[in-house]
Design an enzyme around this catalytic site. Structure first.
Site, PDB file in Angstrom:
ATOM      1  N   ASP A 113      -4.633   1.526  10.801  1.00 30.92           N
ATOM      2  CA  ASP A 113      -5.856   1.074  11.194  1.00 30.92           C
ATOM      3  C   ASP A 113      -5.859   0.476  12.674  1.00 30.92           C
ATOM      4  O   ASP A 113      -5.748   1.152  13.719  1.00 30.92           O
ATOM      5  CB  ASP A 113      -6.248  -0.019  10.056  1.00 30.92           C
ATOM      6  CG  ASP A 113      -7.946  -0.199  10.138  1.00 30.92           C
ATOM      7  OD1 ASP A 113      -8.533   0.392  11.151  1.00 30.92           O
ATOM      8  OD2 ASP A 113      -8.436  -1.033   9.776  1.00 30.92           O
ATOM      9  N   ARG A 125      -5.873   0.602  -6.398  1.00 23.81           N
ATOM     10  CA  ARG A 125      -4.624   0.980  -5.958  1.00 23.81           C
ATOM     11  C   ARG A 125      -4.159   2.428  -6.671  1.00 23.81           C
ATOM     12  O   ARG A 125      -3.562   3.246  -6.259  1.00 23.81           O
ATOM     13  CB  ARG A 125      -3.365   0.125  -5.897  1.00 23.81           C
ATOM     14  CG  ARG A 125      -3.501  -0.733  -4.888  1.00 23.81           C
ATOM     15  CD  ARG A 125      -2.165  -1.637  -4.766  1.00 23.81           C
ATOM     16  NE  ARG A 125      -2.171  -3.011  -4.038  1.00 23.81           N
ATOM     17  CZ  ARG A 125      -2.570  -3.149  -2.674  1.00 23.81           C
ATOM     18  NH1 ARG A 125      -2.155  -2.248  -1.901  1.00 23.81           N
ATOM     19  NH2 ARG A 125      -2.554  -4.295  -2.370  1.00 23.81           N
ATOM     20  N   GLY A 146       0.976  -1.158   0.187  1.00 24.59           N
ATOM     21  CA  GLY A 146       0.031  -0.026  -0.058  1.00 24.59           C
ATOM     22  C   GLY A 146       0.614   1.142   0.172  1.00 24.59           C
ATOM     23  O   GLY A 146       0.302   2.307  -0.452  1.00 24.59           O
ATOM     24  N   ASP A 198      -6.034  -0.544  -1.357  1.00 23.47           N
ATOM     25  CA  ASP A 198      -6.802  -1.535  -2.221  1.00 23.47           C
ATOM     26  C   ASP A 198      -7.917  -2.101  -1.283  1.00 23.47           C
ATOM     27  O   ASP A 198      -7.992  -2.105  -0.582  1.00 23.47           O
ATOM     28  CB  ASP A 198      -5.740  -2.520  -2.832  1.00 23.47           C
ATOM     29  CG  ASP A 198      -5.574  -3.636  -1.590  1.00 23.47           C
ATOM     30  OD1 ASP A 198      -5.064  -3.142  -0.434  1.00 23.47           O
ATOM     31  OD2 ASP A 198      -5.671  -4.973  -1.682  1.00 23.47           O
TER      32      ASP A 198
HETATM   33  P1  IMP Z   1      -3.854  -2.561  10.840  1.00 23.15           P
HETATM   34  O1  IMP Z   1      -2.834  -3.693  10.854  1.00 23.15           O
HETATM   35  O2  IMP Z   1      -5.277  -2.801  10.687  1.00 23.15           O
HETATM   36  O3  IMP Z   1      -3.333  -1.272  11.130  1.00 23.15           O
HETATM   37  O4  IMP Z   1      -3.712  -2.531   8.807  1.00 23.15           O
HETATM   38  C1  IMP Z   1      -2.519  -2.500   8.156  1.00 23.15           C
HETATM   39  C2  IMP Z   1      -2.841  -2.412   6.970  1.00 23.15           C
HETATM   40  O5  IMP Z   1      -4.091  -2.703   6.381  1.00 23.15           O
HETATM   41  C3  IMP Z   1      -2.532  -1.153   6.162  1.00 23.15           C
HETATM   42  O6  IMP Z   1      -1.047  -0.982   6.048  1.00 23.15           O
HETATM   43  C4  IMP Z   1      -3.356  -1.518   4.826  1.00 23.15           C
HETATM   44  O7  IMP Z   1      -2.396  -1.969   3.922  1.00 23.15           O
HETATM   45  C5  IMP Z   1      -4.566  -2.062   5.364  1.00 23.15           C
HETATM   46  N1  IMP Z   1      -5.657  -1.485   5.484  1.00 23.15           N
HETATM   47  C6  IMP Z   1      -6.095  -0.770   6.654  1.00 23.15           C
HETATM   48  N2  IMP Z   1      -7.046   0.043   6.404  1.00 23.15           N
HETATM   49  C7  IMP Z   1      -7.634   0.062   5.202  1.00 23.15           C
HETATM   50  C8  IMP Z   1      -8.466   0.507   4.306  1.00 23.15           C
HETATM   51  O8  IMP Z   1      -9.159   1.628   4.569  1.00 23.15           O
HETATM   52  N3  IMP Z   1      -8.594   0.462   3.008  1.00 23.15           N
HETATM   53  C9  IMP Z   1      -7.450  -0.285   2.505  1.00 23.15           C
HETATM   54  N4  IMP Z   1      -6.525  -1.014   3.069  1.00 23.15           N
HETATM   55  C10 IMP Z   1      -6.516  -0.831   4.623  1.00 23.15           C
HETATM   56 MG    MG Z   2      -1.542  -2.625   2.820  1.00 21.40          MG
END
Ligand code: IMP
Ligand code: MG
Length: 173
Positions: free
Chosen positions: A97, A159, A38, A153
């Site tokens: 996130d 993307r 991403g 994505d």
């Molecule tokens: P986390 O571990 O929940 O913080 O998520 C990490 C990864 O999930 C990020 O680096 C993104 O690649 C993906 N991600 C989190 N939120 C979104 C979103 O709203 N759209 C797309 N990808 C997301």
């Molecule tokens: Mg990602």
């Protein structure tokens, strides 16, 4: 889907982040670690506004499949190539996130003895945070919503969009 951050707004936020980094690391060298996939677009745009000497590496960690919700598991798919001991490291993410992905990565990196370790994210999505993440540089803050575009994505699609959009609940894909 609805536009939330236009290409112009993203450009402005990216320039502001670079300006802050240039100021904070003046006279030093930095090592940027982009989290694939991403962050590839954000990192590419960010480095072009950096004036401090920088090197770039990538890591690929994945916790999402064809879902808009984090599974909580983190899988290392492509490891780092370069040593980080004694270096000023900035991890570059397009979005934080739950923080699960980043928490694991930061713990791994800290154990390798960097001179300093900071996080730069374009979007800080705070509503579902599960791990405490020190976000030093953030472009935008948002409570919730699934975003696509500018590297983000949904099951590998979207993307390439130059702006960032939120998927409206219940909308057909
Ligand atoms: P986390 O571990 O929940 O913080 O998520 C990490 C990864 O999930 C990020 O680096 C993104 O690649 C993906 N991600 C989190 N939120 C979104 C979103 O709203 N759209 C797309 N990808 C997301
Ligand atoms: Mg990602």
């Amino acid at each position: 889907m609805r536009l939330v951050y236009s290409p112009e707004a993203i450009e402005q936020a990216t320039m502001n982040l670079a300006k802050q980094i240039n100021k904070d690391y003046k006279g030093q060298q930095i090592h940027l670690i982009g989290v694939l996939k991403g962050a590839f677009i954000f990192l590419a745009d960010l480095v072009r506004h950096l004036e401090v000497p920088c090197s770039v590496d990538f890591v690929r960690l994945s916790s999402y499949g064809a879902s808009t919700r984090s599974t909580g598991r983190v899988e290392e798919k492509i490891p780092l190539q370069d040593p980080i001991g004694g270096r000023h490291v900035i991890v570059v993410e397009e979005i934080v996130d739950s923080g699960t992905t980043l928490a694991k990565l930061l713990a791994d990196l800290e154990a390798r003895g960097p001179a300093s370790l900071r996080v730069c994210t374009l979007v800080d999505k705070t509503g579902r945070r599960e791990a405490e993440i020190p976000v030093h540089y953030r472009g935008f803050r948002l409570k919730d919503g699934f975003l696509i575009g500018y590297g983000l994505d949904l099951d590998e699609r979207y993307r390439n969009l130059p702006g960032i959009y939120v998927m409206e609940e219940g909308e057909a894909l």
